[in-house]
Design a protein around this motif. Structure first.
Motif, short mmCIF file in Angstrom:
data_model
loop_
_atom_site.label_atom_id
_atom_site.label_comp_id
_atom_site.label_asym_id
_atom_site.label_seq_id
_atom_site.Cartn_x
_atom_site.Cartn_y
_atom_site.Cartn_z
N THR A 190 28.72 11.98 78.02
CA THR A 190 29.86 11.13 77.31
C THR A 190 29.47 9.82 77.16
O THR A 190 29.80 9.35 75.90
CB THR A 190 30.91 11.49 78.07
N TYR A 200 29.66 8.09 73.64
CA TYR A 200 30.41 6.98 73.26
C TYR A 200 29.26 5.84 72.72
O TYR A 200 30.03 4.87 71.66
CB TYR A 200 31.17 6.35 74.36
N LEU A 229 31.77 3.26 70.22
CA LEU A 229 33.04 2.91 71.15
C LEU A 229 32.43 2.00 72.24
O LEU A 229 33.37 1.21 72.62
CB LEU A 229 33.52 4.34 71.72
N ILE A 236 38.70 2.41 76.60
CA ILE A 236 38.54 3.82 75.77
C ILE A 236 39.17 4.68 76.54
O ILE A 236 39.77 5.54 75.78
CB ILE A 236 36.91 3.85 75.65
N CYS A 237 39.20 5.09 77.73
CA CYS A 237 39.63 6.38 78.52
C CYS A 237 41.16 6.13 78.28
O CYS A 237 41.58 7.18 78.01
CB CYS A 237 39.07 6.21 79.98
N LYS A 250 42.06 6.92 74.76
CA LYS A 250 41.89 8.43 74.52
C LYS A 250 42.79 9.44 75.39
O LYS A 250 43.08 10.34 74.76
CB LYS A 250 40.29 8.75 74.90
N ASN A 251 42.95 9.02 76.72
CA ASN A 251 43.80 9.70 77.48
C ASN A 251 45.05 9.89 76.96
O ASN A 251 45.99 10.84 77.22
CB ASN A 251 43.49 9.68 78.73
N SER A 280 42.60 8.77 68.87
CA SER A 280 41.39 9.75 68.28
C SER A 280 40.33 8.70 68.55
O SER A 280 40.12 7.63 68.54
CB SER A 280 41.39 9.95 66.71
N LEU A 281 38.98 9.20 68.69
CA LEU A 281 37.79 8.51 68.99
C LEU A 281 37.53 7.71 67.61
O LEU A 281 36.95 6.44 67.77
CB LEU A 281 36.60 9.45 69.18
N ILE A 305 39.64 4.61 67.93
CA ILE A 305 39.13 3.75 69.11
C ILE A 305 37.93 2.97 68.38
O ILE A 305 37.73 1.81 68.74
CB ILE A 305 38.67 4.61 70.42
#
Length: 131
Positions: A17, A21, A26, A51-52, A55-56, A60-61, A64
């Motif tokens: 991951t 990223y 990211l 970022i987390c 995302k959480n 969307s990535l 981000i």
């Protein structure tokens, strides 16, 4: 500086991951040791935290990555970043409201069936005591 393994332990993210990223833009600017191993800074960890979080909470990535890109472009993008975060916040609030309605329904059903279970157990216990 932190190794990829230390960052994984601190964040709960996998090495795959973290690399993903970085590849997707990211997480930028991760330094390397002379041997080519990634070395993460406290600033990188802070970036991963954001970022987390985003995302959480459903961003969307791609969004981000756009936010990160705007950040690197400088202060003249502050208005765009504020708007992006404002829209995301509204989306999170709307989903929280929806989840609260679902939770209310689940709670109502739990109370309803708990009452039915109590009535059933009382009838069953009465039948047993009458025998």
């Amino acid at each position: 500086m932190y190794t990829i393994q230390e960052v994984c332990e601190k964040t709960g993210l996998s090495p795959h991951t973290l690399r993903y990223y970085e590849k997707e833009g990211l997480l930028t600017g991760v330094s390397r040791s002379r041997g080519g191993f990634r070395q993460y800074s406290d600033e990188d960890l802070e970036g991963l935290g954001l970022i987390c979080c985003l995302k959480n909470t459903g961003m969307s990535l791609q969004e981000i990555a756009r936010f990160v890109q705007l950040t690197h472009e400088g202060e003249h993008t502050l208005k765009q970043r504020v708007e992006l975060l404002r829209e995301h916040r509204e989306s999170v609030i709307a989903r929280m409201d929806e989840m609260q309605r679902y939770l209310d329904k689940v709670t109502w059903k739990l109370d309803f069936f708990s009452g039915k279970l109590k009535e059933y157990e009382e009838r069953r216990d009465k039948v047993r005591s009458d025998e």
